[in-house]
Write a protein that holds these residues in place. Sequence first.
Motif, short mmCIF file in Angstrom:
data_model
loop_
_atom_site.label_atom_id
_atom_site.label_comp_id
_atom_site.label_asym_id
_atom_site.label_seq_id
_atom_site.Cartn_x
_atom_site.Cartn_y
_atom_site.Cartn_z
N TYR A 37 0.82 -1.11 -0.05
CA TYR A 37 -0.15 0.09 -0.01
C TYR A 37 1.00 1.12 0.11
O TYR A 37 1.99 1.26 0.44
N ARG A 50 -1.01 -6.45 -5.27
CA ARG A 50 -1.38 -7.74 -4.28
C ARG A 50 -0.74 -8.84 -4.77
O ARG A 50 -0.65 -9.04 -5.97
N SER B 95 -10.89 -0.17 7.24
CA SER B 95 -10.60 -0.99 5.88
C SER B 95 -11.75 -1.93 5.73
O SER B 95 -12.08 -2.68 6.75
N ARG B 97 -12.83 -5.65 3.59
CA ARG B 97 -12.32 -6.67 2.54
C ARG B 97 -13.36 -7.12 1.85
O ARG B 97 -14.70 -7.33 2.60
N GLY B 102 -9.01 -8.38 -2.19
CA GLY B 102 -9.04 -7.00 -1.76
C GLY B 102 -9.40 -6.55 -0.31
O GLY B 102 -10.22 -7.03 0.32
N ALA B 103 -8.21 -5.37 0.03
CA ALA B 103 -8.70 -4.92 1.38
C ALA B 103 -8.56 -3.39 0.95
O ALA B 103 -7.80 -2.72 0.41
N PHE B 104 -9.67 -2.55 1.03
CA PHE B 104 -9.62 -1.03 0.67
C PHE B 104 -10.14 -0.15 1.83
O PHE B 104 -10.68 -0.67 2.87
#
Lengths: 115, 114
Positions: A37, A50, B95, B97, B102-104
């Motif tokens: 990140y 990722r 965050s 998931r 993905g983790a946003f």
Amino acid sequence: AQTVTQSQPEMSVQEAETVTLSCTYDTSENNYYLFWYKQPPSRQMILVIRQEAYKQQNATENRFSVNFQKAAKSFSLKISDSQLGDTAMYFCAFIYMEYGNKLVFGAGTILRVKS
Amino acid sequence: GAVVSQHPSRVICKSGTSVKIECRSLDFQATTMFWYRQFPKQSLMLMATSNEGSKATYEQGVEKDKFLINHASLTLSTLTVTSAHPEDSSFYICSARDMGTGAFFGQGTRLTVV
């Protein structure tokens, strides 16, 4: 242990050159996910790239690529053709599925791109 | 990428009051949400992990009675800082998931307790 280690607190690179940020992690799991990140001064966390552990092929996203060495538990980020906008804090992160899918971060590396 | 909205972005409150921070996944269902605290120039410290419809799992050293987390739906989680004190002043980030890998992250909330 749930640890992600970034051994470079700060790095600098000249514009248009290539830089590599290192990351190692500790796990006994076989399937997991790794992330890089970027956090610019705005503090918005931006997903750069990722990698799924079961995939042998290294992930790439435009100028960003990783060198994933599963046996060595290493996950480095290479930034090619560095741009001034790449200046930010970079975090390596790991999802520990055995610990309830926790997303754990390394200490971070401050990258400064110089003109 | 997926969008996570966090509000408010900044809040100032008086010592002893409570503050609620919302985290919404706008275009995906979040099976898991994480709450972090970040001090200047430091990494993100995981406070708790919440799964929709169940109690949050707190990290060691995090007071669950002070930091109340509710994950009532697949798109919304809230963090309430109860009886806030100046030492609770910090940058809080959520965050979310998705079903995949993905983790946003939300934009973060800067909390100042005066």
